[in-house]
Design a protein around this motif. Structure first.
Motif, short mmCIF file in Angstrom:
data_model
loop_
_atom_site.label_atom_id
_atom_site.label_comp_id
_atom_site.label_asym_id
_atom_site.label_seq_id
_atom_site.Cartn_x
_atom_site.Cartn_y
_atom_site.Cartn_z
N UNK A 1 0.82 -1.22 0.00
CA UNK A 1 0.00 0.00 0.00
C UNK A 1 0.86 1.26 0.00
N UNK A 2 2.14 1.12 -0.41
CA UNK A 2 2.96 2.30 -0.61
C UNK A 2 3.81 2.70 0.58
N UNK A 3 4.23 3.98 0.59
CA UNK A 3 5.16 4.44 1.64
C UNK A 3 4.49 4.56 3.00
N UNK A 4 5.31 4.72 4.02
CA UNK A 4 4.79 4.77 5.40
C UNK A 4 3.74 5.87 5.58
N UNK A 5 3.88 6.95 4.82
CA UNK A 5 2.93 8.06 5.01
C UNK A 5 1.49 7.65 4.65
N UNK A 6 1.33 6.58 3.86
CA UNK A 6 -0.03 6.11 3.54
C UNK A 6 -0.71 5.45 4.72
N UNK A 7 0.05 5.22 5.79
CA UNK A 7 -0.54 4.57 6.96
C UNK A 7 -1.70 5.40 7.53
N UNK A 8 -1.67 6.72 7.34
CA UNK A 8 -2.76 7.55 7.87
C UNK A 8 -4.10 7.14 7.25
N UNK A 9 -4.06 6.68 6.00
CA UNK A 9 -5.31 6.27 5.33
C UNK A 9 -5.74 4.89 5.87
N UNK A 10 -4.77 4.01 6.03
CA UNK A 10 -5.07 2.65 6.51
C UNK A 10 -5.59 2.69 7.95
N UNK A 11 -4.97 3.54 8.77
CA UNK A 11 -5.42 3.66 10.16
C UNK A 11 -6.86 4.19 10.21
N UNK A 12 -7.19 5.12 9.29
CA UNK A 12 -8.55 5.66 9.25
C UNK A 12 -9.56 4.57 8.87
N UNK A 13 -9.13 3.64 8.01
CA UNK A 13 -10.04 2.55 7.62
C UNK A 13 -10.45 1.70 8.82
N UNK A 14 -9.57 1.59 9.81
CA UNK A 14 -9.91 0.79 11.00
C UNK A 14 -11.09 1.41 11.74
N UNK A 15 -11.06 2.73 11.88
CA UNK A 15 -12.20 3.40 12.54
C UNK A 15 -13.48 3.16 11.73
N UNK A 16 -13.35 3.17 10.40
CA UNK A 16 -14.52 2.90 9.55
C UNK A 16 -15.01 1.46 9.76
N UNK A 17 -14.07 0.51 9.85
CA UNK A 17 -14.45 -0.89 10.06
C UNK A 17 -15.15 -1.09 11.41
N UNK A 18 -14.69 -0.36 12.42
CA UNK A 18 -15.35 -0.42 13.73
C UNK A 18 -16.79 0.06 13.59
N UNK A 19 -16.97 1.14 12.86
CA UNK A 19 -18.31 1.69 12.63
C UNK A 19 -19.20 0.69 11.87
N UNK A 20 -18.62 0.04 10.87
CA UNK A 20 -19.35 -0.98 10.10
C UNK A 20 -19.71 -2.16 11.02
N UNK A 21 -18.76 -2.57 11.85
CA UNK A 21 -19.02 -3.67 12.80
C UNK A 21 -20.22 -3.35 13.69
N UNK A 22 -20.25 -2.11 14.18
CA UNK A 22 -21.35 -1.71 15.09
C UNK A 22 -22.68 -1.80 14.34
N UNK A 23 -22.73 -1.26 13.12
CA UNK A 23 -23.97 -1.27 12.34
C UNK A 23 -24.43 -2.67 11.97
N UNK A 24 -23.47 -3.54 11.69
CA UNK A 24 -23.81 -4.89 11.23
C UNK A 24 -23.76 -5.93 12.35
N UNK A 25 -23.58 -5.44 13.57
CA UNK A 25 -23.58 -6.31 14.77
C UNK A 25 -22.64 -7.51 14.60
N UNK A 26 -21.41 -7.21 14.24
CA UNK A 26 -20.39 -8.24 14.10
C UNK A 26 -19.06 -7.69 14.63
N UNK A 27 -18.03 -8.53 14.67
CA UNK A 27 -16.68 -8.05 15.02
C UNK A 27 -15.69 -8.49 13.94
#
Ligand SMILES: NC(=O)c1ccc[n+]([C@@H]2O[C@H](COP(=O)([O-])OP(=O)(O)OC[C@H]3O[C@@H](n4cnc5c(N)ncnc54)[C@H](OP(=O)(O)O)[C@@H]3O)[C@@H](O)[C@H]2O)c1
Length: 232
Positions: free
Chosen positions: A195-221
């Motif tokens: 996924x490219x250079x280390x600076x792209x980690x800011x995008x990947x880390x943001x996806x985790x917060x999105x996945x947590x939100x999706x987990x909550x909506x879909x009642x899964x982990x």
């Protein structure tokens, strides 16, 4: 780029390996025969977590528990899997134990829970991302690669199923990304995605917060990421 074979790995130490994510990685890697060290701030907690892995995988599992500083000294690949609120304090406590050439795989996500907020929200980090903050905090002779932020601990710990997730990997050293690739591809069904250079980690880390939100909506982990359209 040659992807190193597992025989070339010595031990992999997981700082925060007593927690959900670190323990999940320890289980998956110890399951296929890698030698794993679980690091903790507390020796007895590290031992207890190692015993838990052994009880799940059997007495032949190569798993040890050590205090964090000893765990860093014991390996050349070190995984940082602590909550964001403890990230800098942890690095400060283990900093002098790194050796030239060590690879630090950062799994940390700066979720708002670090300041009492929600796991579905991300904190702004002055350095750009948790991984870039780590890179600033470790000695110059340690390379930081960011990975495993988008795979859930519940999925990693459920050994009855393969891990249905791509692992997006960011870093500035092709050689060290290749080492991480080996660690990704030994986990059944996991796919390494550069996924490219280390600076792209800011995008990947943001996806985790999105996945947590999706987990909550879909009642899964179990929500994770798959990238389509890549040539094999
Ligand atoms: N859980 C997930 O599904 C998941 C998924 C993707 C990414 N992540 C990220 O991976 C990291 C670890 O997540 P986790 O869920 O495993 O966390 P966790 O269980 O809350 O904590 C992991 C370990 O870190 C140590 N720790 C806790 N608080 C600390 C502090 N203030 N300072 C230093 N060490 C501390 C503890 O080990 P000792 O007390 O034994 O030292 C704990 O067992 C986080 O940054 C998280 O955002 C988690």
């Amino acid at each position: 780029m040659e992807v190193p074979s597992l025989e070339k790995f010595d031990r992999v130490s997981i700082i925060g390996g007593t927690g959900d994510q670190g323990l999940g990685l320890a289980l998956r890697w110890a399951q296929i025969g890698l030698r794993i060290v679980i690091g903790s701030r507390d020796f007895d907690r590290a031992q207890a977590a190692a015993n838990k892995v052994r009880s799940l995988l059997g007495p032949g599992a190569h798993i040890e528990g050590m205090e964090n500083t000893a765990a860093v000294s014991a390996a050349t690949i070190i995984v940082l899997a602590v909550p964001f609120r403890g990230q800098l304090e942890t690095i400060k406590s283990i900093k002098s134990n790194f050796k030239p050439g060590d690879l630090l795989i950062d799994v940390t996500v700066p979720l708002e829970t670090a300041v009492g907020g929600r796991a579905s929200r991300l904190l702004g980090v002055w350095a750009g991302s948790a991984a870039e903050q780590t890179a600033r905090a470790v000695p110059a002779h340690v390379d930081v690669v960011s990975a495993f932020q988008n795979v859930s601990a519940a999925v990693l710990q459920d050994l009855s199923r393969p891990v249905d997730c791509d692992i997006l990997v960011c870093g500035n050293s092709p050689e060290n990304k290749a080492r991480v690739r080996s660690l990704v591809e030994v986990i059944e069904n996991c796919r390494y995605v550069d996924a490219g250079p280390l600076e792209n980690s800011r995008i990947i880390e943001a996806l985790t917060a999105l996945l947590v939100s999706i987990n909550i909506r879909h009642k899964t982990r179990h929500a994770g990421i798959r990238v389509t359209g890549l040539a094999e």
